[in-house]
Design an enzyme around this catalytic site. Structure first.
Site, PDB file in Angstrom:
ATOM      1  N   HIS A 520      70.737  20.482  36.206  1.00  0.00           N
ATOM      2  CA  HIS A 520      70.612  20.394  37.667  1.00  0.00           C
ATOM      3  C   HIS A 520      70.180  18.988  38.086  1.00  0.00           C
ATOM      4  CE1 HIS A 520      69.556  22.185  41.693  1.00  0.00           C
ATOM      5  NE2 HIS A 520      68.761  21.124  41.717  1.00  0.00           N
ATOM      6  N   GLU A 521      69.106  18.494  37.486  1.00  0.00           N
ATOM      7  CA  GLU A 521      68.617  17.167  37.869  1.00  0.00           C
ATOM      8  C   GLU A 521      69.607  16.071  37.478  1.00  0.00           C
ATOM      9  OE1 GLU A 521      66.350  17.061  39.921  1.00  0.00           O
ATOM     10  OE2 GLU A 521      65.692  19.132  39.648  1.00  0.00           O
ATOM     11  N   HIS A 524      72.101  15.677  40.203  1.00  0.00           N
ATOM     12  CA  HIS A 524      71.582  14.783  41.243  1.00  0.00           C
ATOM     13  C   HIS A 524      71.717  13.331  40.798  1.00  0.00           C
ATOM     14  CE1 HIS A 524      70.004  17.539  44.166  1.00  0.00           C
ATOM     15  NE2 HIS A 524      69.120  18.089  43.361  1.00  0.00           N
ATOM     16  N   HIS A 527      75.167  11.959  41.121  1.00  0.00           N
ATOM     17  CA  HIS A 527      75.481  11.721  42.526  1.00  0.00           C
ATOM     18  C   HIS A 527      74.940  10.358  42.958  1.00  0.00           C
ATOM     19  CE1 HIS A 527      75.655  13.759  46.790  1.00  0.00           C
ATOM     20  NE2 HIS A 527      76.617  12.879  46.598  1.00  0.00           N
TER      21      HIS A 527
END
Length: 747
Positions: A520-521, A524, A527
């Protein structure tokens, strides 16, 4: 000696002490204020000239844009110095760092308010937009940045009368201090709790859990000696290993999931859910209460006053004005509709837990039983134990596999910087031109398919004292270019977690939940890193609507749920054997285990957040608790004890950026599931689809609206079908009704 590209502008953490950073922050603010002063003088002089029509902007669009770009460049120094200090306060907090950090908050708030209300600067942005021919020729990223900046000016009170601007500034200053206080209270309350255990309380705990408690015991001894609570002789008399339960998440979950002692589980549960509340007797090192009750009500009161000053009915409207969702009613409808779809499954989940409770002579199921019984059901129903699969997810293997996955998807390569030289007397390790703030930290460089450097990132993944809980990605340094100054910086970010540390000479062995958090991190992080935008305000995650910013992170989790992805991230820590087929099948079969109750829990948090910020007048503490109780009555299928004070530790909304925005997790999950369904159709490692996702979502950052980015990738508006299917709620009746509503909501 390793050298690194100058465009990375890596921080020398050996020189990053709080006092120097304070000087740098103050100097950066002073320099930026001097620039604003000069703009004011220039505009005043122009207004005094009889040849100028003072009814119009006095600066042409070209000069106005040049002023905007120059001001952005000046602010880099503040972004950097404050970014370092804020980061250290999150990962290495101590009295000195905290004092400097908090002392600067009022000055930073005053500066931010001045920028947002600075009429000459505002007029520069207006001048650029007013010249329609000039504005139409701007690169899309610059045009988008200007549009978003104008919105921020309006939300900073630029149009308010002077007396109301002063009120706004005071509110902003108070809010920044209160949010920091809230966060301090939660961290201090979490770290204040320590419970030495007796041997009979250890029944059921796993080997890895006992190792965690033993490690916590050593930290407990050190703290007792440091605080002169126990003498060295008294400490030496304690047994080794000495098992201590704490509220740090790895330790807390080890007890709640495996401890047979039900009273111990209840004790820890009660301590966790009453942190920073009226039931928490702990104090900080000044002897002050950690109760967040008054802090919460003050925050809500000030947010409402801010909203009213800006012409909104409530703070939820302020929050939603910058998001994809249009209004409070739309978000509430989305959440309640999703709750209706999840409730039948949640009731089945609850019945399964209740049946298991009877098998363990538990007459009445309680929240402190849920994780314990869920693990028992997993073992019996799926032949799956988190402890049995943990050895198959050693952190080094998971990281290598994660990097292999993104290499296949996006044709990028990650290279780790090895650290060898420890700076004596510190936790800082330095090699070449890279340094770190703690010896757990790792640094990596990211390269494109042509071997060009994209950016760099740090992993700081283990729980420790002085580090706030949870996991996050800090977009410390955005991609940016200033051609006039011949200056360029590549993106750099910090990815932070609180995972189980390495123990007993073995690498960190992750639970699958921790694997999901890492993915998940890293989503980020990608991105932030893969952006091709060089206008800092809309590069990477900057400028992305908050209810879409979770799209790339939740999207990345899918590869940790796919058999091909799992094959790349798993191998036994001792034998190097792949995850056996039966365990893989069990893991995948259990993906949606308890998904109904988990979904309702997230909706409960999101709806509570939305309603307390939509309520007017602002709620006091009793009103906050009453709202939470009402939401639980509407949404939850399992009762919560009266003493539960979850809200007092809800840092996302009281100390983070999620106020009236916690729904974003579910909103973005809809987008994420639908985006991944494209990979399910084309092949999850299809390089063409991966390239399309990189180019339409990851590379463009906030330079286009999130709705546009999504539709450019998917070729249509978002549909809820994939979310319902991925969550195990794919009842056709629900799907058809959901799409009628949610197509409109996401659009």
């Amino acid at each position: 000696m390793t050298t690194f590209a100058a465009d990375l502008h890596l921080v020398d953490f050996t020189a990053a002490n709080p006092n120097d950073l304070q000087v740098q922050v103050n100097a950066a603010i002073d320099k930026a204020n001097a620039f604003l002063d000069e703009l004011s003088v220039t505009e005043d002089n122009q207004a005094d000239s009889k040849s100028i029509d003072t009814t119009k902007n006095n600066v042409d669009a070209q000069q106005a844009l040049a002023d905007i770009i120059d001001f952005d460049h000046i602010n880099l120094a503040l972004d950097r110095s404050w970014g370092i200090l804020s980061h250290l306060n999150s990962v290495m907090s101590n009295d000195e760092i905290r004092h400097v950090h908090h002392e600067l908050l009022p000055k930073l708030s005053a500066y931010g308010t001045r920028v947002g209300q600075h009429q000459p600067l505002f007029s520069r942005y207006q001048a650029v937009v007013a010249d329609k021919d000039f504005f139409a020729k701007l690169e899309p990223a610059r045009a988008r940045a200007i549009e978003l900046a104008l919105q921020r000016f309006e939300l900073s009170g630029v149009a308010l009368p002077k007396d109301e601007q002063d009120k706004f500034a005071a509110i902003q200053s108070q809010l920044s201090t209160l949010s920091a206080t809230f966060s301090d209270h939660v961290l201090d309350a979490t770290q204040a709790f320590a419970l030495p255990l007796k041997s009979e309380q250890l029944a059921g705990l796993t080997e890895s859990g006992l190792a965690l408690l033993a490690d916590a015991g050593e930290q407990y001894k050190a703290n007792q000696r440091k605080n002169d609570t126990l003498s060295q002789d008294e400490i030496d008399a304690l047994p080794t290993p000495y098992y201590v339960a704490t509220l740090n998440i790895p330790v807390y979950l080890a007890v709640m999931t495996y401890a047979d002692d039900r009273q111990l589980r209840e004790t820890l549960y009660r301590a966790y859910v009453t942190r920073a509340s009226e039931f928490d007797d702990h104090t900080n090192n000044k002897g002050e209460s950690l109760n967040n009750a008054d802090v919460m009500s003050e925050i809500l009161d000030l947010r409402e006053k801010k909203a009213k000053l800006l012409g909104f009915s409530n703070y939820a409207e302020v929050s939603l004005s910058t998001k994809m969702a249009d209004n409070v009613a739309e978000v509430e409808t989305f959440l309640r509709n999703l709750a209706a779809k999840a409730t039948p499954t949640a009731k089945e989940d609850l019945a399964e837990l209740q049946a298991c409770a009877r098998d363990y002579d538990i007459a009445e199921l309680q929240p402190w039983d849920s994780a314990y019984l869920a693990e028992k059901i997993k073992q019996s129903k799926f032949s799956l134990s988190q402890e049995e699969i943990r050895p198959y997810f050693p952190l080094p293997r998971v990281i290598d596999g994660l990097f292999a996955i993104v290499e296949r998807l996006y044709s990028i390569t990650v290279k780790e910087q090895k650290f060898d030289d420890i700076v004596e007397g510190t936790d800082t390790i330095s090699t070449g031109t890279v340094s770190r703030w703690h010896n757990d930290v790792r640094f990596y460089q990211l390269f494109d398919s042509d071997d060009s450097l994209i950016g760099g990132f740090y992993f700081d993944l283990f729980a420790r004292s002085g580090k706030r809980g949870g996991a996050w990605m800090s977009g410390f340094q955005a991609r940016y270019r200033h051609e006039g100054e011949d200056y360029e910086q590549l993106p750099v970010c910090f990815m932070v977690g609180n995972f189980t540390p390495a123990l007993d000479g073995k690498p960190s062995l992750l639970t699958h939940n921790e694997v999901l958090t890492l993915f998940h991190e890293f989503g980020h992080g990608l991105h932030h890193l893969l952006t091709q935008v060089s206008v800092g305000d809309v590069a990477g995650v900057n400028g992305v609507e908050w209810d879409a910013v979770e799209l790339p992170s939740q999207f990345m989790e899918n590869w940790a749920w796919d058999s091909e992805g799992i094959a790349l991230i798993s191998s036994h820590v001792e034998t190097d054997e792949p995850l056996p087929k039966d365990k893989l099948e069990a893991l995948l079969a259990a993906k949606n285990f308890q998904s109904g109750m988990q979904t309702l829990r997230q909706i409960e948090f999101a709806l509570f957040d939305l309603l307390i910020h939509a309520h007017t007048p602002a709620l006091d503490y009793d009103g906050i608790l009453a709202t939470l109780d009402k939401v639980r009555g509407d949404i939850a299928v399992m009762d919560t004890p009266d003493y539960n004070r979850f809200a007092n530790g809800f840092s996302h909304i009281f100390a983070g950026g999620y106020a009236a925005g916690y729904y974003s997790y579910k909103w973005a999950e809809l987008l994420s599931a639908d985006a991944f369904s494209k990979f399910e159709e084309d092949g999850i490692f299809n390089p063409i689809t991966g390239k399309a996702f990189r180019e339409t979502i990851l590379s463009v950052g906030g330079s286009l609206p999130a709705k546009t980015n999504f539709e450019n990738f998917r070729g249509r508006s978002a549909s809820i079908d994939a979310l319902l299917r991925h969550s195990g709620f794919d009842n056709p009746t629900f799907n058809n009704a959901a799409n009628d509503q949610d197509q409109q909501e996401v659009g």
